[in-house]
Design a protein around this motif. Structure first.
Motif, mmCIF file in Angstrom:
data_model
loop_
_atom_site.group_PDB
_atom_site.id
_atom_site.type_symbol
_atom_site.label_atom_id
_atom_site.label_comp_id
_atom_site.label_asym_id
_atom_site.label_seq_id
_atom_site.Cartn_x
_atom_site.Cartn_y
_atom_site.Cartn_z
ATOM 1 N N VAL A 48 0.769 -1.343 0.092
ATOM 2 C CA VAL A 48 -0.005 0.056 0.014
ATOM 3 C C VAL A 48 0.756 1.167 0.132
ATOM 4 N N HIS A 49 2.337 0.966 0.193
ATOM 5 C CA HIS A 49 3.140 2.257 0.195
ATOM 6 C C HIS A 49 3.510 2.709 -1.282
ATOM 7 N N PRO A 50 3.977 3.981 -1.502
ATOM 8 C CA PRO A 50 4.281 4.422 -2.665
ATOM 9 C C PRO A 50 5.707 3.932 -3.052
ATOM 10 N N ARG A 176 4.706 0.162 8.418
ATOM 11 C CA ARG A 176 3.164 -0.286 8.435
ATOM 12 C C ARG A 176 2.350 -0.506 9.883
ATOM 13 N N LEU A 179 2.437 2.874 11.719
ATOM 14 C CA LEU A 179 1.223 3.644 11.377
ATOM 15 C C LEU A 179 0.078 2.922 12.092
ATOM 16 N N ARG B 50 4.704 14.045 5.131
ATOM 17 C CA ARG B 50 4.686 12.677 4.506
ATOM 18 C C ARG B 50 3.402 12.313 3.894
ATOM 19 N N ILE B 51 3.512 11.130 2.974
ATOM 20 C CA ILE B 51 2.442 10.712 2.252
ATOM 21 C C ILE B 51 1.833 9.532 3.564
ATOM 22 N N VAL B 52 0.648 9.450 3.894
ATOM 23 C CA VAL B 52 0.334 8.267 4.942
ATOM 24 C C VAL B 52 -0.494 7.542 3.878
ATOM 25 N N MET B 53 -0.481 6.238 4.361
ATOM 26 C CA MET B 53 -1.003 5.118 3.786
ATOM 27 C C MET B 53 -1.604 3.965 4.689
ATOM 28 N N LYS B 76 3.912 16.012 9.312
ATOM 29 C CA LYS B 76 4.162 14.954 10.142
ATOM 30 C C LYS B 76 3.279 14.931 11.492
ATOM 31 N N ILE B 79 -0.243 12.864 11.233
ATOM 32 C CA ILE B 79 -0.342 11.404 10.865
ATOM 33 C C ILE B 79 -1.298 10.715 11.543
#
Ligand SMILES: Cc1cc2nc3c(=O)[nH]c(=O)nc-3n(C[C@H](O)[C@H](O)[C@H](O)COP(=O)(O)OP(=O)(O)OC[C@H]3O[C@@H](n4cnc5c(N)ncnc54)[C@H](O)[C@@H]3O)c2cc1C
Ligand code: SF4
Lengths: 419, 122
Positions: A48-50, A176, A179, B50-53, B76, B79
């Motif tokens: 799912v990450h870029p 991941r 997060l 940051r991009i968060v996914m 940041k 997030i």
């Protein structure tokens, strides 16, 4: 039993297999793509990450976005594929005939084919392969298993995580977990330098204050039903654990990101020759193996860090298959071996003809700064500030450049200290 | 502010960047091999983003989740806010790539990065 005839059968529908199937269709071959799982897409479907597609699409996509672009193309071309279909075995009948036995939900199928493109990816190394002793409680996952649980099924496998291996896979999994609110207690790395890219150390570990233990090894797992802790020790220069340096890290989950090995058992049974350095097959510039008409691409060929190269290899294998069919075999030629020079751990392909453009993929043994990567036989050179085992070196040699080496018997790549 | 050392995360070259505040207050960046590194360093010391996914639950689809990301880098410090929001919603299939599943959070949208087709339950 159902028997069908094809120009090429492609085994494994990750990016390599999908790219090969699309290319084969575009080249007018009758092709079928066979996939084990109930989903197409391989690893990227659960990334799912870029970080995907910077070279191929000139865009920074997530693994999922990247692979769906290929799904759309497959659909448009009407690429034939089978899901939940496990390739059981391959029978080499003649140089231009193989039979692929597939177990499908509809029963066993025999696919008769002129060529075969093998793109079944790599398998993850498991605990028993990395010398960790102790209990075998619940809570030990490979990175791929943990990723499938989290990013396909939405289940977080634990709360306190220790990750073994600091390659990009381990680093990305650490982020991941962090997060999703899990506490990543440590990333353990045997070597004295990180396995992954510096940018991933920064954005995956430093961003979340995750400690990295370089030069450490996990020696033992402790836990009755579920993992309770892992014992970690420092290693010496020979990478052997130093007595008295053990420390215990309490955790409920261990994630193994200890490397990938090309998944080739099925081909080894029919005589595939393996390169001990890539642990993949020995191939020529069409990615054809020592078994005529059998091509290998993607992580089954060599462990790739960039999906862009995987796709490129899949497409090349399909072109190889067409060339094979047109000529009833790849015409024999004076193949020149490609030799590993100073600080080169491996290089693929292993043989080139010098008669067409080739792309070489290589990795260094050790990180080095301010160097020149060179292929002396053709007078090619590239200055590099940094070479690191984590970053694959990709070099395209044109036919014109290779003609300079027409009179020599080999070509070689080396890394030499710069001025 | 004195000097800060950073690693550029824009591309794999991973340049080591030194950022210094000049007496006038402007920022000076050394070590970048390309201008993107200079921009990154300035952004990183003033307002790191940051991009968060993540993934979001989906009901009635061929997959139980859809993967998502912020369509722009977010500060940041935001997030966790984005993660909380994605954990608290549930979508109904179908979901298309690029579809905004959360609008305007920390200056970005959260968009789907996977397709989930609707399946008819029996
Ligand atoms: C955690 C992680 C992060 C990554 N991040 C990035 C990144 O940021 N950028 C990037 O460019 N790359 C990244 N990669 C690398 C990239 O995902 C791989 O290089 C790529 O997926 C390899 O493609 P493949 O087609 O060779 O193998 P896979 O994607 O592994 O596909 C192989 C397929 O073959 C099938 N198969 C296996 N055996 C059989 C059988 N017997 N019969 C039928 N089918 C079979 C499997 O089910 C699977 O679908 C990452 C990889 C991982 C693990
Ligand atoms: S400064 Fe430029 S070349 Fe260096 S890492 Fe950043 S983006 Fe890449």
């Amino acid at each position: 039993m159902l028997e069908l005839n094809y120009d090429t059968v492609i085994i494994g529908a990750g990016p390599a297999g999908i790219a090969a199937a699309i290319k084969a269709n575009e080249l007018g071959l009758k092709a079928v793509l066979v996939e084990n799982r109930d989903l197409l897409g391989g690893i990227p479907l659960q990334c799912v990450h870029p970080g995907f597609g910077l070279h191929y699409f000139k865009e920074d996509l997530t693994g999922t976005e990247f692979i769906y672009r290929f799904f759309d193309k497959m659909e448009k071309l009407g690429v034939e594929h089978l899901l939940k279909s496990h390739v059981h075995s391959i029978e080499p009948v003649a140089h231009n005939e193989k039979v692929v036995n597939v177990i499908t939900p509809q029963g066993v199928m025999r696919l008769k084919t002129k060529t075969l493109i093998y793109t079944a990816g790599a398998r993850e190394r498991h605990v028993f392969e990395i010398n960790i002793v102790g209990d075998r409680p619940a809570g030990i996952y490979t990175a791929g298993e943990a990723q499938t649980l989290m990013d396909i099924y939405g289940i977080i496998p634990g709360k306190e995580i220790v990750i073994i291996g600091s390659g990009d896979v381990g680093l990305i999994m650490a982020r991941r977990f962090a997060l999703e609110g899990a506490k990543v207690k440590a990333v353990i790395e045997l070597m004295h330098y990180p396995g992954g890219l510096m940018r991933n150390i920064v954005q995956c570990l430093q961003d979340y204050d995750i400690p990295l233990y370089l030069g450490h090894v996990a020696t033992k797992v402790v836990g009755k039903k579920r993992v309770e802790k892992v014992v970690v020790a420092k290693v010496d220069e020979k990478l052997k654990p130093i007595e008295g340096t053990e420390l215990e890290i309490p955790c409920d989950t261990i994630v193994l990101a200890a490397g990938l090995v090309p998944n080739l058992d099925m081909l080894e049974k029919i005589g595939l020759v393996i390169d001990p350095y890539t642990r993949g097959p020995v191939v020529n510039e069409f990615l054809e193996t020592n078994i005529p008409g059998v091509f290998v691409a993607g992580n089954a060929l060599v462990i790739n860090d960039l999906v862009d190269y995987v796709v490129e290899q899949g497409e090349l294998a399909a072109e190889g298959a067409r060339y094979f069919i047109e000529n009833d075999g790849i015409p024999t030629t004076d193949w020149k071996p490609v030799i590993r020079g100073r600080n080169i751990r491996f290089i693929v392909p292993h043989y080139v003809s010098g008669k067409r453009d080739v792309i070489l993929y290589a990795r260094v043994r050790q990180p080095e700064k301010n160097v020149v990567v060179a292929i002396p036989e053709v007078g090619w050179k590239m200055k590099q500030f940094n070479v690191r085992p984590a970053e694959m070196i990709r070099v395209k040699l044109t036919k014109r450049l290779l003609e300079r080496a027409a009179s020599v018997e080999k070509i070689s790549m080396e890394v030499i200290p710069g001025e | 502010m004195s000097e800060r050392e950073l690693t550029c995360i824009i591309c794999p070259a991973s340049c080591t960047l030194k950022v210094r505040t000049e007496p006038g207050g402007s920022l000076k960046v050394e070590g970048a091999l390309c201008p993107r590194g200079v921009d990154y360093a300035k952004q990183e010391v003033t307002d790191p983003r940051r991009i968060v996914m993540s993934v979001v639950k989906v009901v009635g689809g061929d997959l139980p989740t859809v993967s998502v990301k912020t369509n722009k880098p977010v500060p940041k410090k935001c997030i966790q806010e984005v993660m909380k929001a994605t954990a608290s919603i549930e979508l109904k299939a179908p979901v298309e790539i690029g579809q905004a599943v959360i609008k305007d959070i920390c200056g970005a949208d959260v968009v789907a990065t996977r397709r989930v087709k609707k399946v008819n339950s029996i």
